[in-house]
Write a protein that holds these residues in place. Sequence first.
Motif, PDB file in Angstrom:
ATOM      1  N   VAL A   1       0.531   4.351  -2.721  1.00 17.58           N
ATOM      2  CA  VAL A   1       0.055   5.684  -2.348  1.00 17.58           C
ATOM      3  C   VAL A   1       1.094   6.747  -2.694  1.00 17.58           C
ATOM      4  CG1 VAL A   1      -0.567   7.144  -0.355  1.00 17.58           C
ATOM      5  CG2 VAL A   1      -1.533   4.846  -0.577  1.00 17.58           C
TER       6      VAL A   1
ATOM      7  N   PRO B   1       0.793  -1.241   0.000  1.00 18.96           N
ATOM      8  CA  PRO B   1       0.000   0.000   0.000  1.00 18.96           C
ATOM      9  C   PRO B   1       0.827   1.293   0.000  1.00 18.96           C
ATOM     10  CG  PRO B   1      -0.901  -1.563   1.572  1.00 18.96           C
ATOM     11  CD  PRO B   1       0.382  -2.151   1.076  1.00 18.96           C
TER      12      PRO B   1
ATOM     13  N   LEU C   1       1.086   7.283  -6.442  1.00 15.58           N
ATOM     14  CA  LEU C   1      -0.064   8.081  -6.872  1.00 15.58           C
ATOM     15  C   LEU C   1       0.107   9.551  -6.509  1.00 15.58           C
ATOM     16  CD1 LEU C   1      -2.994   5.633  -6.038  1.00 15.58           C
ATOM     17  CD2 LEU C   1      -2.160   6.299  -8.309  1.00 15.58           C
ATOM     18  N   ALA C   2       0.631   9.820  -5.311  1.00 12.48           N
ATOM     19  CA  ALA C   2       0.865  11.210  -4.900  1.00 12.48           C
ATOM     20  C   ALA C   2       1.893  11.883  -5.814  1.00 12.48           C
ATOM     21  CB  ALA C   2       1.332  11.251  -3.442  1.00 12.48           C
TER      22      ALA C   2
END
Length: 173
Positions: free
Chosen positions: A126, A122, A129-130
């Motif tokens: 994340v 995860p 994506l950021a």
Amino acid sequence: MGGLLAFMWVLEIFDQSTGGSLDQYGIHARELDGLPEIFTAPLLHGGFEHLLGNTMPFAVLGFIVALGGFARWLGASLIIVIVSGLSAWLLTPANTIVLGASGLIMGWLTYIIARGAFDRRPLPIVVGLAVLLLYGGMLWGVFPSQAGISWQAHLGGAIGGVIAASRIHRRST
């Protein structure tokens, strides 16, 4: 990252004070004796404006990659520099010298984004994506747009980043 950036700034100060004497250590497109410069070109820039434009993404993206550990940072960076440099060397018109860290920066960008897909945890997803949301606009740099900007190095860097992520983070299933 701070030390590398400081070194690049010192090199550019020297280069500017000597009339661009270090530019000869950039990648000489399609010349066999220009291949070793694949490793020096990312440290050199075509002026202070060029270096200033690379400084913040170099610091941020390089730092994010370095959070994975020195060995991963070094391995990813070497793969990216080689693929980006070879792309610039092969695809850039002859009698051109390619300088700058933007191929490496583009590679770090795609490495961070792709690493989540290969690692399947995860936090890397994340973070990827950021980074995509914050720096994703840079990906347009892989297309020819403006004279004097090496889309060839950007494209090679982007490909190198994905290759590095697949090599370093691929999980066996």
